[in-house]
Structures are given as C-alpha cells and as structure tokens.
Scaffold this motif. Structure first.
Motif, mmCIF file in Angstrom:
data_model
loop_
_atom_site.group_PDB
_atom_site.id
_atom_site.type_symbol
_atom_site.label_atom_id
_atom_site.label_comp_id
_atom_site.label_asym_id
_atom_site.label_seq_id
_atom_site.Cartn_x
_atom_site.Cartn_y
_atom_site.Cartn_z
ATOM 1 N N PHE A 176 0.830 -1.206 0.000
ATOM 2 C CA PHE A 176 0.000 0.000 0.000
ATOM 3 C C PHE A 176 0.865 1.255 0.000
ATOM 4 C CE2 PHE A 176 -2.205 3.433 2.224
ATOM 5 C CZ PHE A 176 -3.367 3.524 1.478
ATOM 6 N N ALA A 177 1.898 1.279 0.831
ATOM 7 C CA ALA A 177 2.782 2.450 0.897
ATOM 8 C C ALA A 177 3.475 2.681 -0.448
ATOM 9 C CB ALA A 177 3.819 2.257 2.008
ATOM 10 N N GLU A 178 3.897 1.589 -1.088
ATOM 11 C CA GLU A 178 4.564 1.722 -2.383
ATOM 12 C C GLU A 178 3.598 2.239 -3.438
ATOM 13 O OE1 GLU A 178 7.589 -0.877 -5.186
ATOM 14 O OE2 GLU A 178 6.093 -1.941 -3.966
ATOM 15 N N ASP A 179 2.382 1.712 -3.454
ATOM 16 C CA ASP A 179 1.391 2.174 -4.428
ATOM 17 C C ASP A 179 1.007 3.630 -4.179
ATOM 18 O OD1 ASP A 179 1.431 -0.290 -5.579
ATOM 19 O OD2 ASP A 179 -0.459 -0.986 -4.692
ATOM 20 N N TRP A 180 0.880 4.006 -2.909
ATOM 21 C CA TRP A 180 0.530 5.389 -2.574
ATOM 22 C C TRP A 180 1.628 6.346 -3.035
ATOM 23 C CZ3 TRP A 180 -3.630 7.985 -1.058
ATOM 24 C CH2 TRP A 180 -3.451 9.275 -0.556
ATOM 25 N N GLU A 181 2.869 5.976 -2.808
ATOM 26 C CA GLU A 181 3.990 6.819 -3.236
ATOM 27 C C GLU A 181 4.000 6.981 -4.753
ATOM 28 O OE1 GLU A 181 8.905 6.933 -2.997
ATOM 29 O OE2 GLU A 181 7.803 5.112 -2.473
ATOM 30 N N ARG A 182 3.778 5.876 -5.470
ATOM 31 C CA ARG A 182 3.765 5.959 -6.929
ATOM 32 C C ARG A 182 2.607 6.819 -7.421
ATOM 33 N NH1 ARG A 182 6.411 1.922 -10.274
ATOM 34 N NH2 ARG A 182 8.011 0.851 -9.056
ATOM 35 N N ALA A 183 1.455 6.725 -6.757
ATOM 36 C CA ALA A 183 0.307 7.537 -7.168
ATOM 37 C C ALA A 183 0.581 9.018 -6.942
ATOM 38 C CB ALA A 183 -0.942 7.100 -6.402
ATOM 39 N N VAL A 184 1.172 9.353 -5.792
ATOM 40 C CA VAL A 184 1.467 10.759 -5.476
ATOM 41 C C VAL A 184 2.507 11.318 -6.442
ATOM 42 C CG1 VAL A 184 2.490 12.292 -3.753
ATOM 43 C CG2 VAL A 184 0.813 10.573 -3.063
ATOM 44 N N LEU A 185 3.526 10.519 -6.760
ATOM 45 C CA LEU A 185 4.591 10.962 -7.655
ATOM 46 C C LEU A 185 4.248 10.739 -9.117
ATOM 47 C CD1 LEU A 185 7.702 9.653 -5.667
ATOM 48 C CD2 LEU A 185 6.721 11.948 -5.672
ATOM 49 N N GLN A 186 3.021 10.228 -9.382
ATOM 50 C CA GLN A 186 2.541 9.975 -10.744
ATOM 51 C C GLN A 186 3.481 9.040 -11.503
ATOM 52 O OE1 GLN A 186 1.773 13.838 -12.546
ATOM 53 N NE2 GLN A 186 -0.130 14.050 -11.424
ATOM 54 N N LYS A 187 3.903 7.998 -10.818
ATOM 55 C CA LYS A 187 4.708 6.953 -11.438
ATOM 56 C C LYS A 187 3.804 5.806 -11.888
ATOM 57 C CE LYS A 187 8.964 7.716 -8.757
ATOM 58 N NZ LYS A 187 9.935 7.068 -7.819
ATOM 59 N N PRO A 188 4.230 5.026 -12.865
ATOM 60 C CA PRO A 188 3.417 3.878 -13.299
ATOM 61 C C PRO A 188 3.367 2.799 -12.232
ATOM 62 C CG PRO A 188 5.547 3.886 -14.414
ATOM 63 C CD PRO A 188 5.447 5.188 -13.676
ATOM 64 N N PRO A 189 2.416 1.864 -12.319
ATOM 65 C CA PRO A 189 2.270 0.818 -11.306
ATOM 66 C C PRO A 189 3.500 -0.075 -11.191
ATOM 67 C CG PRO A 189 0.329 0.938 -12.717
ATOM 68 C CD PRO A 189 1.363 1.805 -13.349
ATOM 69 N N VAL A 190 3.574 -0.744 -10.049
ATOM 70 C CA VAL A 190 4.672 -1.683 -9.800
ATOM 71 C C VAL A 190 4.670 -2.784 -10.864
ATOM 72 C CG1 VAL A 190 5.573 -3.413 -8.195
ATOM 73 C CG2 VAL A 190 4.646 -1.252 -7.325
ATOM 74 N N GLY A 191 5.824 -3.064 -11.411
ATOM 75 C CA GLY A 191 5.958 -4.143 -12.389
ATOM 76 C C GLY A 191 6.040 -3.665 -13.819
ATOM 77 N N THR A 192 5.583 -2.437 -14.075
ATOM 78 C CA THR A 192 5.622 -1.950 -15.460
ATOM 79 C C THR A 192 7.052 -1.727 -15.933
ATOM 80 O OG1 THR A 192 5.305 0.311 -14.635
ATOM 81 C CG2 THR A 192 3.343 -0.860 -15.379
ATOM 82 N N GLU A 193 7.986 -1.559 -14.989
ATOM 83 C CA GLU A 193 9.371 -1.340 -15.393
ATOM 84 C C GLU A 193 9.967 -2.545 -16.119
ATOM 85 O OE1 GLU A 193 9.009 -2.573 -11.096
ATOM 86 O OE2 GLU A 193 8.234 -0.910 -12.284
ATOM 87 N N ALA A 194 9.314 -3.704 -15.992
ATOM 88 C CA ALA A 194 9.796 -4.900 -16.698
ATOM 89 C C ALA A 194 9.409 -4.887 -18.174
ATOM 90 C CB ALA A 194 9.249 -6.157 -16.029
ATOM 91 N N PHE A 195 8.587 -3.921 -18.571
ATOM 92 C CA PHE A 195 8.125 -3.858 -19.955
ATOM 93 C C PHE A 195 8.549 -2.517 -20.557
ATOM 94 C CE2 PHE A 195 5.339 -6.755 -17.738
ATOM 95 C CZ PHE A 195 5.252 -7.831 -18.612
ATOM 96 N N ARG A 196 9.179 -2.576 -21.717
ATOM 97 C CA ARG A 196 9.710 -1.366 -22.341
ATOM 98 C C ARG A 196 9.285 -1.312 -23.809
ATOM 99 N NH1 ARG A 196 14.398 -0.060 -24.975
ATOM 100 N NH2 ARG A 196 15.199 -2.180 -24.677
ATOM 101 N N VAL A 197 8.647 -0.197 -24.160
ATOM 102 C CA VAL A 197 8.225 -0.006 -25.549
ATOM 103 C C VAL A 197 9.460 0.088 -26.441
ATOM 104 C CG1 VAL A 197 6.989 1.495 -27.147
ATOM 105 C CG2 VAL A 197 6.110 1.144 -24.832
ATOM 106 N N GLY A 198 9.494 -0.737 -27.469
ATOM 107 C CA GLY A 198 10.671 -0.811 -28.331
ATOM 108 C C GLY A 198 11.673 -1.839 -27.866
ATOM 109 N N GLY A 199 11.449 -2.381 -26.658
ATOM 110 C CA GLY A 199 12.304 -3.450 -26.137
ATOM 111 C C GLY A 199 11.580 -4.769 -26.232
ATOM 112 N N ASN A 200 10.753 -5.071 -25.190
ATOM 113 C CA ASN A 200 9.950 -6.295 -25.244
ATOM 114 C C ASN A 200 8.479 -6.016 -25.521
ATOM 115 O OD1 ASN A 200 9.506 -5.068 -22.794
ATOM 116 N ND2 ASN A 200 9.772 -6.908 -21.556
ATOM 117 N N LEU A 201 8.142 -4.759 -25.833
ATOM 118 C CA LEU A 201 6.817 -4.370 -26.330
ATOM 119 C C LEU A 201 7.002 -3.587 -27.621
ATOM 120 C CD1 LEU A 201 5.092 -3.032 -23.074
ATOM 121 C CD2 LEU A 201 4.786 -5.283 -24.104
#
Length: 579
Positions: A176-201
């Motif tokens: 919850f704390a991690e999700d709240w921090e990402r929401a406040v800082l307008q970061k994408p959800p946890v796990g999206t960093e494993a997917f990169r447009v032009g890389g594996n997408l």
C-alpha cells in the motif's frame, strides 16, 4: 473553443473555473448529474405507495428467510443458501465462506444488495438513464461494505493471517505504501518497469514513413517473399497507445499479419497536450485516416487498402470510410471494425457517465487545462468493473500481501493517453449523446454521411463481455449498413477478446456472414443459431482478408523515397514514447 448553453447563452468563466476546480476533486463526475438522478428516483418513489409496500414485503420475506438460514447454520444443519451470487461475482467462492459466521455475513450482504436493486428499479416515471445511475451508484456504495473487503470478516484473509502470523498484513502495508507513493509521484504501477516499448513491447521491425502533428505512420518490414496485393492499414484508438496490437512477440496482431504475408501499416497517435486543445474530431479524420491512406497509397501504388479500426478508432474509420465512399473514391478495399460502435443508443454502462450535465462538467474541466487527463478516464473504467479492478486488488495486494503479476496487456493499460478538449467534446456530444452518425446527421466536408454510404465488405468483431462497446451495440451495424457484413463474436472482453492470438487457451468465437439482401436477424437469435468455433478468431479473419484480396505480389520495400515517403526512423517511433 467557446461553449454555449442549449439556448445560446455563454457560460461565465467564473462558473467554468468553479466546475473545473470541483471536477478535480470528483474525478470528473458531475455532482449535479448524480443529484438529478437521485432526486428523480426519490421523488417518484415517495409518490409510489404500491412500490413502497412491495419493498416492505420483500424486506420481511428476506429477513424471515435469512433468520431461518441462520438458525439452521447455528445448529449445524446445512441447508440451501438464501441467495446465490451472480455468475460474475467470484468474491465468495472459497469453501471458507460456507462456515459460521462467514456464511451468514455474506448471505446477509447479498440479500441486502438484492433488496436495494429492487428499490432502485421498476419505479414508474423515473427516466431510464436516472434509474441506471441510481442503481449503479447503490451497487458501488454497497460493494464498499462487502464482508470480503475487511480482514476480520474475510475467512480467507483470516486463515492466511493466522498461518503467516500476520506477515501478509505487513507485506500488504508495504504494498500500500509503495502504491501510494507511486500515485502521489505519478509513477506507473509496480511491475511496469519490466516492460519497455521498443524493447519487449512494440518490437515488430518497421519504420516510421510519415509524420504530421497528429500521427506517425509505421510500415512494417515483410517476412515473406510474397505479400497480398492490397496493404492493411490499422487505425487504433487514441484513448490508449497503438501497441496493444503489437504487444509481445507471442501475441502481436501486427506480427501475425506480417507473417501471414500482409503489408501492414499502423497509425501511432500523438499524446495531446494543452497546445492541442483545439484539435477536433474532424482533424482526426483529415490528419489521421485520410493522410494515412494517402501515404499508404503513395508508398505501395494507388491500390485500394484493407482498413482496420479498433474501438474509437473503428468509429472514426467508419465515418471516414463513409465519406470516402460517398465521394466516389476507390481508396478502400474492405473495412474491419474491432469492438467499435457506430450506433450509441445501447452503448452500455459507459452511458452512466454521459448526459448533458456530465458532458458540460467535463467540458469545463477540459477548458481549464486543454485536455481530459488519464486519471478521469481510468476512474470511470475502473468503476464499471470495480470488483475486478478495485476491490480484488485491495484484497490480493493489501490483505493477502500478494502482488498481482504484471503482464504485457496490464503494462499497456497503464500507459494511457490524454484527450484533446475539442475532439472529446465533439465526440461525446455528436456521437454518444446525439447519435448523429447512425441517424444521418453527422457532416464531413459540409455533407452528411451515413453507414449506408459504405459499399465495401465489412468484417465486424464484438466481444461477449465487453463493457466499453457491448456486442449487441456493435451488432447494430447489421441493421444500419447496406453491404455484405461478416460479424464475429469473440469470447473475452474489450481488450482480451481482441488480443486472442492462436494458441491462447480458453478462447472461442461465433462467425456468420450477412449478404446485402439477407433479412436482419436480432442479436439474441443470431447468438443461438450461430455455431461456436474453438480457438483464436484471428485465422478466420485473416482468411477473410485473403479471400477479399487480389492475389499476391512481391514483398514491398519499407517507405518510398521517390514518392516523398522516406523512412524517418525505426519503429515504434517517437509519438508512442510521449508521456
């Protein structure tokens, strides 16, 4: 873009600023729209003594039934439940819910939910839209208090907490704390960093061969020596980024088409900013579909094109195709529509958020900053499937202490785009609210267009569990168009039903062709009489494309410098990378 009332009066800037400020708090939902629905319901219910007596009777019967169930359960006699969950409600499937006191709690909750449904529908005089809003709102409020959402009333959570000595709740607090921090800082959800447009997408090889202020046009490199005589142009929705159709290598529709011997082009839309606030729906027709078709024909030669539109991109394509056919141009060979509505009278639960008050509220919000932000759109879509997208996450991530594994489709879904002020206002008013295109009142180049203007074959795909474009709404094109139509109904929802690659488990579809002179068949009858085919529907569509084509030609090079369309850069281009 200035806005006036229905009677021609101008909206005062102070009022617009106030509404825009309020909308940031309400996530774009109009309080006036909700209050109007509630007032309509409560006034008519207060003047309906017969309905009131019926509700009292239902409450008494439910209480007696519930009391008998509790008595049996307390004495260890297992009887039939008072009420069964709806088929799509999976909250109480665990055997743990069948033990005291949890069985009584969830049975009481479902009975209460059913009573409130009865209380919000079937009241004479309430407008259908207001009835839907009140019923939906009551369901959302009740779902907040479901016993499955609290650790002390959810037996599965209690069992996990006991077995792990509370470690699941500690992990959940961290989540919850991690999700709240990402929401406040307008970061994408946890796990999206494993997917990169032009890389594996979005990794299918190609080049951007045309660019204007609204689109980049990508052409993909051939993988076969021979290709279909007519190229394929895909017009995706601009509410999300195009690469839903080019996700991972295993489920990329683009790669599938290329490997089957098609020359494939796709539009990548710019993510608008406040500078694009005056970009209108007609700009998406002219700078989007029309310029892309001109570029495709300039690159491959003046041959008709197989056109494909997805969601709002399909709605746009159908309007553009109607105008092109109306004007006697032979640019289009076929039109394929994925989960795209052309008639909006039965547009599903999204209509809960569409009325004059709601649209005016959104217009004031967009007027203030020039676009509709991704958060307002995401909130509306999450509410439509709150049990799956909100409460199940609360239970899984925060109470059970588990993280839902991120997938390529989920990562794409988190990569949302904005909507320009003028375009979104025109789209909501002209199509959703007024249904101008289906009813022949939509104008392109100062002349009306209609589905009857389209004279090329249509292939139309709906999805059984689509909340955004309900399949029966999509099916209405069979009633409105005067051409050969192949309609296919896929399993799954708005996105998963379309991304249904060969080999995907648990997929099926129905497909049937309607010739121009065939009688109309109602959707329920069509569903009953059309046989089910197992597996992916992609091969059936690709076979239809091949049958509509004029044979094979040598594979084409990417771009055409001599025609003014050189390769600009590698796919996926630059527009898709814009935040």
């Amino acid at each position: 873009m200035a806005r006036s009332t229905a009677h021609g009066g101008k909206i005062h800037p102070i009022d617009r600023f106030l509404h825009a400020t309020e909308a940031r708090v309400t996530s774009g939902l109009s309080p006036a729209s909700i209050m109007a629905a509630y007032s309509d319901w409560v006034v008519h219910l207060a003047n309906a003594p017969g309905k009131q007596a019926e509700l009292v009777e239902k409450a008494l019967r439910k209480n007696l039934r519930f009391a008998a169930y509790v008595q049996q359960a307390m004495f260890g006699r297992k009887g039939a439940p008072c009420i069964d969950p709806l088929p799509q409600d999976r909250r109480f499937q665990s055997p743990d819910w069948q033990t005291i006191p949890f069985s009584c709690w969830y049975q009481g909750f479902l009975l209460t939910q059913q009573w409130w449904h009865n209380a919000t529908v079937g009241i004479g005089g309430v407008t259908p839209h207001h009835e839907d809003v009140v019923s939906f709102s009551a369901r959302q409020i009740l779902d907040m208090f479901s016993p499955s959402n609290f650790p002390w009333t959810n037996p599965t959570v209690l069992r996990r907490t006991f077995d792990e000595k509370g470690q699941n709740l500690i992990r959940g607090a961290r989540n919850f704390a991690e999700d709240w921090e990402r929401a406040v800082l307008q970061k994408p959800p946890v796990g999206t960093e494993a997917f990169r447009v032009g890389g594996n997408l979005a990794m299918t090889k190609g080049k951007v061969v045309y660019r204007n202020r609204l689109i980049e046009l990508i052409q993909y490199e051939p993988t076969t020596k021979k290709v279909g005589a007519e190229p394929v142009l895909i017009v995706p929705a601009w509410i999300m980024k195009y690469y839903i159709l080019d996700l991972s290598e295993s489920n990329s529709m683009v790669k599938y088409l290329v490997d089957q011997g098609h020359t494939v082009f796709i539009i990548s839309w710019k993510n608008p900013t406040e500078d694009d606030s005056d970009t209108g729906f007609h700009d998406y027709i002219d700078l989007g579909v029309n310029k892309a078709l001109e570029a495709v024909r300039g690159i491959v030669g003046e041959t008709p094109v197989h056109t494909v539109g997805y969601c709002i991109g399909g709605t746009l394509l159908s309007i553009a195709a109607a105008a092109i056919c109306r004007d006697g141009k032979d640019w289009i060979k076929t039109v394929t529509l994925f989960a795209a509505q052309t008639d909006f009278t039965e547009a599903g639960e999204l209509m809960l958020f569409i009325d004059d008050s709601q649209i005016a509220y959104l217009e004031d919000l967009m007027w203030d900053r020039g676009y509709l932000d991704t958060k307002e759109m995401a909130g509306a879509f999450q509410l439509l499937r709150s049990n799956d997208l909100i409460w199940s996450k609360l239970i899984n991530d925060y109470l059970m202490g588990e993280r839902t594994q991120m997938t390529d489709l989920m990562a794409w879904n988190a990569d949302a785009t904005r909507m320009p002020y003028r375009m979104h206002s025109e789209y909501l008013r002209s199509l959703f609210l007024n249904n101008d295109f289906a009813e022949g009142r939509y104008y392109v180049d100062d002349k009306p267009v209609a589905l009857t203007d389209i004279h090329v074959p249509l292939f139309v795909v709906g999805a059984e569990r689509d909340h955004v474009a309900p399949w029966k709404s999509v099916f209405k094109i069979n009633l409105l168009a005067d051409t050969d139509i192949t309609f296919l109904l896929a399993s799954g929802g708005h996105n998963a039903g379309i991304i249904s690659e060969p080999g995907h488990p648990h997929r099926h579809f129905r497909v049937a062709e309607k010739k121009e002179r065939d009688p109309y068949v109602a959707p329920d009858q069509w569903f009953e009489q059309t046989p089910v085919s197992e597996g992916s529907w992609w091969p059936a569509w690709e076979a239809w494309l091949t049958a509509q084509s004029g044979g094979k030609v040598d594979a084409r090079a990417v771009g055409n410098r001599d025609a003014g369309y050189p390769a600009i850069c590698d796919a996926p281009g630059s527009y898709v990378l814009q935040d």
